[in-house]
Scaffold this motif. Structure first.
Motif, short mmCIF file in Angstrom:
data_model
loop_
_atom_site.label_atom_id
_atom_site.label_comp_id
_atom_site.label_asym_id
_atom_site.label_seq_id
_atom_site.Cartn_x
_atom_site.Cartn_y
_atom_site.Cartn_z
N ILE A 1 -22.66 -58.62 6.27
CA ILE A 1 -23.77 -57.78 5.58
C ILE A 1 -23.02 -56.40 4.75
CG2 ILE A 1 -25.85 -56.28 6.03
CD1 ILE A 1 -26.46 -58.23 8.30
N SER B 1 -22.41 -58.48 11.19
CA SER B 1 -22.63 -57.02 10.47
C SER B 1 -21.56 -57.11 9.36
CB SER B 1 -22.36 -55.97 11.71
OG SER B 1 -23.27 -56.16 12.80
N MET C 1 -23.55 -55.98 0.99
CA MET C 1 -24.75 -56.07 0.79
C MET C 1 -25.33 -54.75 0.38
SD MET C 1 -26.72 -58.87 2.83
CE MET C 1 -28.35 -58.50 2.19
N VAL C 2 -24.91 -53.56 1.08
CA VAL C 2 -25.37 -52.20 0.86
C VAL C 2 -24.13 -51.32 0.47
CG1 VAL C 2 -26.82 -52.45 3.27
CG2 VAL C 2 -24.40 -51.71 3.51
#
Length: 278
Positions: free
Chosen positions: A108, A105, A111-112
């Motif tokens: 990631i 998590s 990425m956002v």
């Protein structure tokens, strides 16, 4: 079956598709609109570009410097992503350790993040007065911001999550059965990684690296927030386009078309891996 031709050979896959019936209009129309929405801006950009402006942009020293810096920093970032990302992807795919989901998590998250936020995060960590940047500057006299290495760092930060997640998918797709077989033959995990795991997952690893390279090439927000826009040092193609858009629309179209050509080239390189599904 003697005398049978290629046309006589049954094609069960095609028949199976046809037996499903015609695609419903309620799905077909939105799909067509989605394609038009994605393709029409690119087509209009190509049509609107003045060939003379494209030729001038292609021969501009500033464009050559920015494009070269983009290639160099993206390639350096991709190498670093390989060195750091492949072991991490292997850990996530092959090792069942406490907190694995949490680590995935956290990987990631970049990425956002909005690109500008990513640049601010880099500044708080690696800036001259940052948590890591200040002791680095005091110890070595080196600081990342406003340097080419700062551009590489920004590229790694935004591209590494894509590389890790894609590599993990490739490693999982290759399966762990051959790893287990190698272990039964007495191979260590390091030997199995080098001689079994990586060769089997190599197509997925290569695709992940190309994706990371392309992501680095198009990076803008974190780069300009963390490093500014200094020609020959931190000015990449996206930041050059951002500067030119304020003064010369024709030049911006030409520069954007150059980046579009590079992006299409990346897709061509990936066509056998991602664009062929049947």
């Amino acid at each position: 079956m003697t005398g049978a031709t290629a046309h006589d050979v049954p094609r069960p896959r095609r028949r199976a598709r046809d037996s499903l019936g015609r695609p419903p209009l309620v799905l077909l129309l939105p799909a067509v609109v989605a394609v038009l929405l994605l393709v029409s801006p690119l087509v209009t950009m190509v049509v609107a570009t003045d060939p003379s402006s494209l030729a001038a942009a292609a021969g501009s020293p500033a464009v050559a410097d920015a494009l070269w810096l983009s290639f160099i920093t993206s390639t350096a970032a991709t190498v670093i992503c390989l060195v750091l990302g492949l072991p991490l992807a292997w850990m996530l795919a092959r090792v069942d350790f406490p907190g694995r989901r949490l680590v995935r998590s956290l990987v990631i998250v970049p990425m956002v993040l909005p690109p500008v936020v990513a640049g601010i995060a880099l500044r708080t960590a690696f800036g001259r007065s940052g948590l890591l940047g200040e002791p680095l500057l005091a110890t070595t006299g080196f600081a990342f911001p406003y340097t080419t290495w700062g551009v590489v760092l920004a590229h790694v930060f935004v591209a590494l999550p894509f590389v890790v997640i894609s590599m993990e998918g490739g490693l999982r797709a290759a399966g762990s059965g051959y790893d287990a077989a190698a272990a039964t033959l007495g191979a260590s995990r390091w030997l199995t990684f080098r001689r079994v795991t990586v060769p089997l997952a190599l197509p997925g690893i290569a695709a992940a690296l190309v994706l990371g390279w392309a992501r680095s090439l198009g990076e803008f927000g974190a780069t300009i927030t963390f490093n500014g826009n200094y020609p020959g040092i931190t000015q990449t193609m996206p930041t050059l386009i951002y500067v030119e858009r304020q003064s010369d629309t024709d030049a911006v179209l030409a520069l954007s078309l150059i980046m579009l050509a590079v992006s299409v080239g990346v897709l061509v390189a990936l066509r056998d891996r991602w664009l062929v599904t049947a």
